[in-house]
Write a protein that holds these residues in place. Sequence first.
Motif, PDB file in Angstrom:
ATOM      1  N   LEU A 158       0.892  -1.155   0.000  1.00 14.61           N
ATOM      2  CA  LEU A 158       0.000   0.000   0.000  1.00 14.61           C
ATOM      3  C   LEU A 158       0.934   1.209   0.000  1.00 14.61           C
ATOM      4  O   LEU A 158       1.504   1.564   1.029  1.00 14.61           O
ATOM      5  N   MET A 159       1.124   1.771  -1.198  1.00 18.78           N
ATOM      6  CA  MET A 159       2.177   2.762  -1.362  1.00 18.78           C
ATOM      7  C   MET A 159       1.640   4.177  -1.532  1.00 18.78           C
ATOM      8  O   MET A 159       0.687   4.404  -2.257  1.00 18.78           O
ATOM      9  N   ALA A 160       2.276   5.112  -0.824  1.00 16.42           N
ATOM     10  CA  ALA A 160       1.950   6.521  -1.005  1.00 16.42           C
ATOM     11  C   ALA A 160       2.968   7.144  -1.939  1.00 16.42           C
ATOM     12  O   ALA A 160       4.153   6.852  -1.858  1.00 16.42           O
ATOM     13  N   ILE A 161       2.477   8.009  -2.835  1.00 14.86           N
ATOM     14  CA  ILE A 161       3.398   8.851  -3.590  1.00 14.86           C
ATOM     15  C   ILE A 161       3.286  10.244  -2.987  1.00 14.86           C
ATOM     16  O   ILE A 161       2.207  10.825  -2.966  1.00 14.86           O
ATOM     17  N   VAL A 162       4.391  10.737  -2.433  1.00 17.24           N
ATOM     18  CA  VAL A 162       4.338  12.062  -1.819  1.00 17.24           C
ATOM     19  C   VAL A 162       5.324  12.991  -2.516  1.00 17.24           C
ATOM     20  O   VAL A 162       6.295  12.557  -3.123  1.00 17.24           O
ATOM     21  N   GLY A 163       5.036  14.275  -2.396  1.00 17.07           N
ATOM     22  CA  GLY A 163       5.880  15.285  -3.018  1.00 17.07           C
ATOM     23  C   GLY A 163       5.123  16.595  -3.072  1.00 17.07           C
ATOM     24  O   GLY A 163       3.900  16.604  -2.925  1.00 17.07           O
ATOM     25  N   PRO A 164       5.841  17.699  -3.257  1.00 16.38           N
ATOM     26  CA  PRO A 164       5.167  19.005  -3.260  1.00 16.38           C
ATOM     27  C   PRO A 164       4.269  19.190  -4.480  1.00 16.38           C
ATOM     28  O   PRO A 164       4.285  18.368  -5.395  1.00 16.38           O
ATOM     29  N   ASN A 165       3.491  20.264  -4.482  1.00 14.62           N
ATOM     30  CA  ASN A 165       2.663  20.580  -5.647  1.00 14.62           C
ATOM     31  C   ASN A 165       3.552  20.715  -6.874  1.00 14.62           C
ATOM     32  O   ASN A 165       4.629  21.291  -6.809  1.00 14.62           O
ATOM     33  N   GLY A 166       3.092  20.177  -7.971  1.00 16.39           N
ATOM     34  CA  GLY A 166       3.865  20.296  -9.202  1.00 16.39           C
ATOM     35  C   GLY A 166       5.024  19.315  -9.279  1.00 16.39           C
ATOM     36  O   GLY A 166       5.870  19.410 -10.154  1.00 16.39           O
TER      37      GLY A 166
END
Lengths: 339, 246
Positions: free
Chosen positions: B35-43
């Motif tokens: 169950l993987m999250a992809i995280v990162g700032p806007n854009g």
Amino acid sequence: MLGSFAVLRKQSLLGDAISHAALPGIAIAFLITGAKDTNILLLGALISGLLGTFWIRGITTKTHLKSDTALGLILSLFFGFGMLLLTFIQKQPNANQAGLDKYLFGQAATLVESDVWLMAIVTGICLFVILLFWKEFKLLLFDINYAKTLGFNTKFIDTLITFFIVLAIVLGLQTVGVVLMSAMLLAPAAAARQWTNSLAVMVFLAAVFGAFSGIFGTAISASQNNLSTGPVIVIIATIFVLISFLFSPSRGLLFKQIRILKNRRDLKLNKTLAFMYGIAKTHENISHPHTIKILNNFHGFTKKTLQKLVEKKYVYIVKNMWSLTEKGFKVASNLYNQH
Amino acid sequence: MKERKIAVKIDDLTVAYNYKPVLWDIDLEIPEGVLMAIVGPNGAGKSTLIKSILGILKPIAGSVSIYGKPYKKQRSLVAYVPQKGSVDWDFPTTALDVVKMGTYGSLGWIKRPRQKEKKAALEALEKVGMLAFKNRQISQLSGGQQQRIFLARALVQNAAIYFMDEPFQGVDATTEIAIINILKELRKAGKTLIVVHHDLQTVPEYFDWVTFLNVKKIATGPVKTIFNNENLTKTYGINYKVSVQE
């Protein structure tokens, strides 16, 4: 019918652009053949209508321009070119040229039997295709990206819808003309949207509204000598829209307003009752009489609401004193529980 | 940890809208059953990553394979939950109808959904707790309910891999818990879930795998080992400085 798809795709103006874009096609077809064979002229209209549509597509996908800019650009470009050709044709010493301008505003009276047959056949094909690809059309209209992930060829579906919209417009040109055609496409659909929340019913209703406008419009213009058919049909279609906007039960302005007023009145009544309950609660006997003057402390109290409460038998009044009834107390306590 | 099968493999994926790349040379392997999250700032290209994996966007370079075969041949294994805001909710249709759309892929062209498909759609609605709203016009659903409808539509696809684009955006706490419970259940059933996620606070609680993304891939792996300040700074911090300078 096809108007429903255009409306739901937020491409309502596309119809306007296509019908205008069809004009040079008619003129060029006439210039090449030198004859006024309807089928050939309409074929020319179809080709230039499609060309215009794909240019609009191209402009919106390849540049930063918004679709309304692209539509406006193509519309005026094609229409201007078409008018240029029409004036050119009119100056030619060809006796045959008269009457091409009927495509501007349409002239239903010039329809002959073979035209009607053509329309019937194309309508039949349209209907068949819509029924066949109903599921695909719906999916594309609602969520095109999702359609892609399911493996559907969205370009194909999209082209199919567009092709039939163009076809429907071109066929309508003879009747209502370039300038008014988009109203004919959109008005029934806009009216139909007001009455239903189901796509199937919407498409069906749009067809019914469109047909009725056509029949009534023709009947009215036939009974009055000086009324041309196209504009009358469009006016009737617009009346359908007006009625739908006002009187549709769920989305219409009239019922919406009535609902708002009713809700407000009910709320006022409940508030007053709740206020009375707050006072009556403090006494052992719920029907202990209180002076009406107390109620003046409560904002939103009017004589009318008190009257309404008496009518509903929630409250009774003796002289200038009020008392809650058993029923009123019960209702009010339930109101309290909700908040 | 035992060796896991690779569910999704991405090689050299590069995507650009204009001149500036949105995603640069992404190599990513997602093991089965995470169950993987992809995280990162806007854009940072989170949605773009999902969309290019699914073929909605055309990448400039790179390839995607699902269980060792090209994505195009494996579509039936993949379900997609788009961002809620990507569609017009005033569209004239009902909740049940939208969920039924999940069966369209397996039906293929022209064939209509029948009893079997309807049953599957009703079951999915029940799973997300929306059975009572099946005949509701979709514009009359709340944001959280609309999100659940989208989830149900993906559930109907009965896929092995689920891609979700911010399923928790704009939903209340009750819905968020309901959704995460469904996701955890899916993972338990051996499914692979890839979720674009914004709330860093909940990452350790909800997910077991994470990918940090900011145009380039920063890091990917188990939450326990790589969800730390170093990677967070690499993903968010540097970008902050850049945006301040601009």
